[in-house]
Motif scaffolding. Structure first.
Motif, PDB file in Angstrom:
ATOM      1  N   PHE A 161      11.350 -45.537 -26.463  1.00 42.91           N
ATOM      2  CA  PHE A 161      10.186 -46.046 -27.209  1.00 42.91           C
ATOM      3  C   PHE A 161       9.026 -45.050 -27.084  1.00 42.91           C
ATOM      4  CE2 PHE A 161      12.516 -49.938 -27.358  1.00 42.91           C
ATOM      5  CZ  PHE A 161      12.046 -50.582 -28.499  1.00 42.91           C
ATOM      6  N   ALA A 162       9.372 -43.769 -27.153  1.00 43.40           N
ATOM      7  CA  ALA A 162       8.371 -42.703 -27.069  1.00 43.40           C
ATOM      8  C   ALA A 162       8.462 -41.824 -28.312  1.00 43.40           C
ATOM      9  CB  ALA A 162       8.598 -41.868 -25.812  1.00 43.40           C
ATOM     10  N   SER A 163       8.570 -42.478 -29.460  1.00 43.72           N
ATOM     11  CA  SER A 163       8.785 -41.750 -30.701  1.00 43.72           C
ATOM     12  C   SER A 163       8.106 -42.443 -31.870  1.00 43.72           C
ATOM     13  CB  SER A 163      10.297 -41.651 -30.989  1.00 43.72           C
ATOM     14  OG  SER A 163      10.536 -41.251 -32.306  1.00 43.72           O
ATOM     15  N   GLY A 164       7.558 -41.626 -32.780  1.00 49.96           N
ATOM     16  CA  GLY A 164       7.015 -42.192 -34.000  1.00 49.96           C
ATOM     17  C   GLY A 164       8.072 -42.885 -34.833  1.00 49.96           C
ATOM     18  N   MET A 165       9.324 -42.562 -34.587  1.00 58.92           N
ATOM     19  CA  MET A 165      10.419 -43.221 -35.280  1.00 58.92           C
ATOM     20  C   MET A 165      10.389 -44.732 -35.039  1.00 58.92           C
ATOM     21  SD  MET A 165      14.492 -42.387 -34.884  1.00 58.92           S
ATOM     22  CE  MET A 165      14.292 -40.631 -35.176  1.00 58.92           C
ATOM     23  N   CYS A 166       9.950 -45.142 -33.845  1.00 54.72           N
ATOM     24  CA  CYS A 166       9.872 -46.570 -33.521  1.00 54.72           C
ATOM     25  C   CYS A 166       8.809 -47.280 -34.353  1.00 54.72           C
ATOM     26  CB  CYS A 166       9.561 -46.753 -32.039  1.00 54.72           C
ATOM     27  SG  CYS A 166      10.803 -46.101 -30.916  1.00 54.72           S
ATOM     28  N   ALA A 167       7.826 -46.519 -34.851  1.00 54.41           N
ATOM     29  CA  ALA A 167       6.761 -47.111 -35.664  1.00 54.41           C
ATOM     30  C   ALA A 167       7.071 -47.042 -37.152  1.00 54.41           C
ATOM     31  CB  ALA A 167       5.441 -46.392 -35.388  1.00 54.41           C
ATOM     32  N   ASN A 168       8.154 -46.342 -37.513  1.00 57.67           N
ATOM     33  CA  ASN A 168       8.497 -46.174 -38.925  1.00 57.67           C
ATOM     34  C   ASN A 168       9.826 -46.807 -39.313  1.00 57.67           C
ATOM     35  OD1 ASN A 168       6.172 -44.626 -39.284  1.00 57.67           O
ATOM     36  ND2 ASN A 168       7.241 -42.690 -38.959  1.00 57.67           N
ATOM     37  N   ASP A 169      10.522 -47.429 -38.349  1.00 58.35           N
ATOM     38  CA  ASP A 169      11.889 -47.847 -38.627  1.00 58.35           C
ATOM     39  C   ASP A 169      12.000 -49.134 -39.439  1.00 58.35           C
ATOM     40  OD1 ASP A 169      11.107 -49.661 -36.710  1.00 58.35           O
ATOM     41  OD2 ASP A 169      12.510 -48.987 -35.176  1.00 58.35           O
ATOM     42  N   SER A 170      10.871 -49.760 -39.736  1.00 63.72           N
ATOM     43  CA  SER A 170      10.888 -50.963 -40.573  1.00 63.72           C
ATOM     44  C   SER A 170       9.493 -51.187 -41.138  1.00 63.72           C
ATOM     45  CB  SER A 170      11.336 -52.195 -39.771  1.00 63.72           C
ATOM     46  OG  SER A 170      10.359 -52.526 -38.797  1.00 63.72           O
ATOM     47  N   ASP A 180       0.575 -47.519 -33.823  1.00 63.98           N
ATOM     48  CA  ASP A 180       0.134 -46.235 -34.390  1.00 63.98           C
ATOM     49  C   ASP A 180       0.063 -45.137 -33.340  1.00 63.98           C
ATOM     50  OD1 ASP A 180       0.024 -47.264 -36.906  1.00 63.98           O
ATOM     51  OD2 ASP A 180      -2.163 -47.394 -37.031  1.00 63.98           O
ATOM     52  N   PHE A 181      -0.162 -45.500 -32.076  1.00 67.24           N
ATOM     53  CA  PHE A 181      -0.273 -44.474 -31.032  1.00 67.24           C
ATOM     54  C   PHE A 181       1.015 -43.671 -30.880  1.00 67.24           C
ATOM     55  CE2 PHE A 181       1.799 -47.806 -28.667  1.00 67.24           C
ATOM     56  CZ  PHE A 181       2.519 -47.160 -27.682  1.00 67.24           C
ATOM     57  N   PRO A 185       1.669 -38.222 -30.263  1.00 66.62           N
ATOM     58  CA  PRO A 185       1.980 -37.916 -28.852  1.00 66.62           C
ATOM     59  C   PRO A 185       0.993 -36.934 -28.229  1.00 66.62           C
ATOM     60  CG  PRO A 185       3.527 -36.834 -30.343  1.00 66.62           C
ATOM     61  CD  PRO A 185       2.747 -37.814 -31.173  1.00 66.62           C
ATOM     62  N   GLU A 186       0.315 -36.137 -29.078  1.00 71.33           N
ATOM     63  CA  GLU A 186      -0.668 -35.196 -28.530  1.00 71.33           C
ATOM     64  C   GLU A 186      -1.847 -35.926 -27.893  1.00 71.33           C
ATOM     65  OE1 GLU A 186      -1.875 -36.134 -32.740  1.00 71.33           O
ATOM     66  OE2 GLU A 186       0.011 -35.632 -31.708  1.00 71.33           O
ATOM     67  N   GLU A 187      -2.005 -37.218 -28.180  1.00 76.64           N
ATOM     68  CA  GLU A 187      -3.098 -37.994 -27.606  1.00 76.64           C
ATOM     69  C   GLU A 187      -2.672 -38.790 -26.370  1.00 76.64           C
ATOM     70  OE1 GLU A 187      -4.672 -40.409 -30.729  1.00 76.64           O
ATOM     71  OE2 GLU A 187      -5.212 -38.714 -32.004  1.00 76.64           O
ATOM     72  N   TRP A 188      -1.381 -38.727 -26.022  1.00 77.60           N
ATOM     73  CA  TRP A 188      -0.940 -39.421 -24.817  1.00 77.60           C
ATOM     74  C   TRP A 188      -1.501 -38.715 -23.580  1.00 77.60           C
ATOM     75  CZ3 TRP A 188       5.034 -39.671 -26.111  1.00 77.60           C
ATOM     76  CH2 TRP A 188       5.197 -40.424 -27.280  1.00 77.60           C
ATOM     77  N   VAL A 282       3.357 -45.431 -47.679  1.00 78.40           N
ATOM     78  CA  VAL A 282       3.478 -44.099 -48.266  1.00 78.40           C
ATOM     79  C   VAL A 282       2.410 -43.164 -47.711  1.00 78.40           C
ATOM     80  CG1 VAL A 282       3.319 -42.768 -50.409  1.00 78.40           C
ATOM     81  CG2 VAL A 282       4.587 -44.926 -50.375  1.00 78.40           C
ATOM     82  N   GLU A 283       1.182 -43.672 -47.593  1.00 78.61           N
ATOM     83  CA  GLU A 283       0.082 -42.834 -47.116  1.00 78.61           C
ATOM     84  C   GLU A 283       0.298 -42.413 -45.659  1.00 78.61           C
ATOM     85  OE1 GLU A 283      -3.283 -40.563 -47.534  1.00 78.61           O
ATOM     86  OE2 GLU A 283      -2.124 -41.616 -49.074  1.00 78.61           O
ATOM     87  N   LEU A 284       0.799 -43.321 -44.831  1.00 82.84           N
ATOM     88  CA  LEU A 284       1.080 -42.977 -43.442  1.00 82.84           C
ATOM     89  C   LEU A 284       2.117 -41.859 -43.345  1.00 82.84           C
ATOM     90  CD1 LEU A 284       1.181 -46.441 -41.628  1.00 82.84           C
ATOM     91  CD2 LEU A 284      -0.352 -44.546 -41.099  1.00 82.84           C
TER      92      LEU A 284
END
Length: 376
Positions: A161-170, A180-181, A185-188, A282-284
């Motif tokens: 659960f350390a991936s933007g993929m988890c925020a885009n998968d649905s 959104d965080f 990852p550059e902000e972690w 789409v914008e994201l």
């Protein structure tokens, strides 16, 4: 912040799961997300890591060359190059199953199970093939997906659960602003990034160890890691992996972004949620794509010329022998299997998703001015 170097074996025996992301996904999507199953999965992975450290300590002394990171925007031919390279006995890449269950003890158990099933007629393997064919059928037009196929390394991070993929998968995940965080990852915190990088390097070392000990590769293989998401993290890769090499694929942004949006729509369709990409979705994705292209424009020149190879998607698709020949001469990997070039039912266009070519040209004007983008 200080970034550690993964020059030795990863000193990690606790998988750095992002429990916050798990909580937000559970809270925001109780209908489709199965938290109990994910907790069991995380527990199994963690237990397997402890087993690896207790019984298979030799993996920490395994050596490999590289890694070779295949970068570029999604849908730029990275998969074609990745799968062609990892068919060589001099190279290894992680399969989808290995990244979902990232531990040597689990890989050995799975191999033993497959061998036993084969002895008894292969009925379980046949059942799994039928199930995965049905599960991934909606993606076949764009991306051939199977548990035994090498895939992008982002799934290693997805498992944590350390991936933007988890925020885009649905659609529900994209609508959950608390996730959104994961896209940044550059902000972690420096500590969080170090834990994740150390764990990832350990996964690559385990992969090299397992591949050599099962006889599928030669000693000290090249580890080939295809991951478009890492295109925006080149400075970290250079710091963490001092022996890394890079292959960068370039494709016309208008084509690549439209293709990426189409693939995401098909992934959602495979989940049978009945969701469609809305303007905010789409914008994201579009902003993330701009981030990828701008990062490549800024950071690729910082990679020493001796350690990088830049290729156009057009060359890889239309003249794969020449493209693979360039890879062979650059890195000394003998590639005997040409890349599989998937057929497309039709080309997708930005206008189908509410975007325009003029907007992309304006947002990436410097790149368009510098490059004669082909139509691929």
């Amino acid at each position: 912040c200080k970034i550690m170097r993964a020059s030795g074996a990863g000193n990690v025996n606790i998988a750095p799961f992002c429990w916050k992301a798990l909580w937000y996904k559970t809270k925001g999507n109780p209908k489709f997300f199965k938290p109990i199953a994910r907790l069991l999965h995380m527990s199994l992975v963690q237990a397997a890591w402890w087993l690896d450290d207790a019984w298979i300590k030799e993996w920490k002394h395994a050596t490999y060359q590289g890694p070779i990171f295949i970068l570029g925007h999604q849908r730029s031919g990275t998969t074609m190059a990745h799968r062609a390279m990892t068919k060589s006995r001099q190279a290894v890449g992680a399969t989808l199953a290995q990244m979902i269950m990232p531990a040597i003890s689990l890989w050995r158990s799975g191999q033993a199970g497959l061998n036993l099933d084969a002895y008894w007629g292969g009925h379980v393997a046949d059942w799994v093939r039928k199930k995965e064919t049905a599960a991934f059928s909606t993606l076949e037009d764009m991306h051939h997906t199977r548990f035994g196929e090498v895939e992008e390394d982002e799934f290693f991070f997805w498992t944590l659960f350390a991936s933007g993929m988890c925020a885009n998968d649905s659609a529900s995940s994209m609508d959950n602003r608390a996730l959104d965080f994961l896209r940044h990852p550059e902000e972690w915190s420096a500590n969080r990034r170090q834990l994740v990088w150390t764990w990832y390097e350990a996964c690559l070392r385990k992969l090299a160890y397992f591949a050599y000990n099962t006889g599928s590769v030669e000693l000290r293989p090249w580890v080939v890691a295809k991951n478009p998401a890492l295109s925006s993290r080149i400075p970290e890769l250079l710091s963490i992996f001092p022996n890394a090499r890079f292959i960068v694929l370039h494709r016309n942004p208008c084509r690549a972004i439209a293709s990426r949006l189409c693939l995401i729509q098909q992934i959602w369709a495979a989940k049978k949620e009945g969701a469609v990409l809305r303007p905010r979705h789409v914008e994201l994705i579009y902003q993330d794509s701009l981030k990828t292209y701008r990062s490549l424009e800024r950071d690729v020149p910082s990679i020493p010329a001796s350690r990088r190879l830049e290729l156009s998607t057009n060359l890889l698709k239309k003249d794969p022998d020449t493209a693979l020949g360039l890879i062979e001469r650059k890195f000394g990997i003998k590639i005997t299997t040409p890349p599989s070039i998937p057929s497309r039912k039709r080309e997708r266009h930005l206008e189908e998703f509410g975007l325009t070519t003029s907007r992309v040209h304006g947002d990436l004007s410097t790149m368009f001015n510098q490059r004669a983008w082909d139509a691929a």
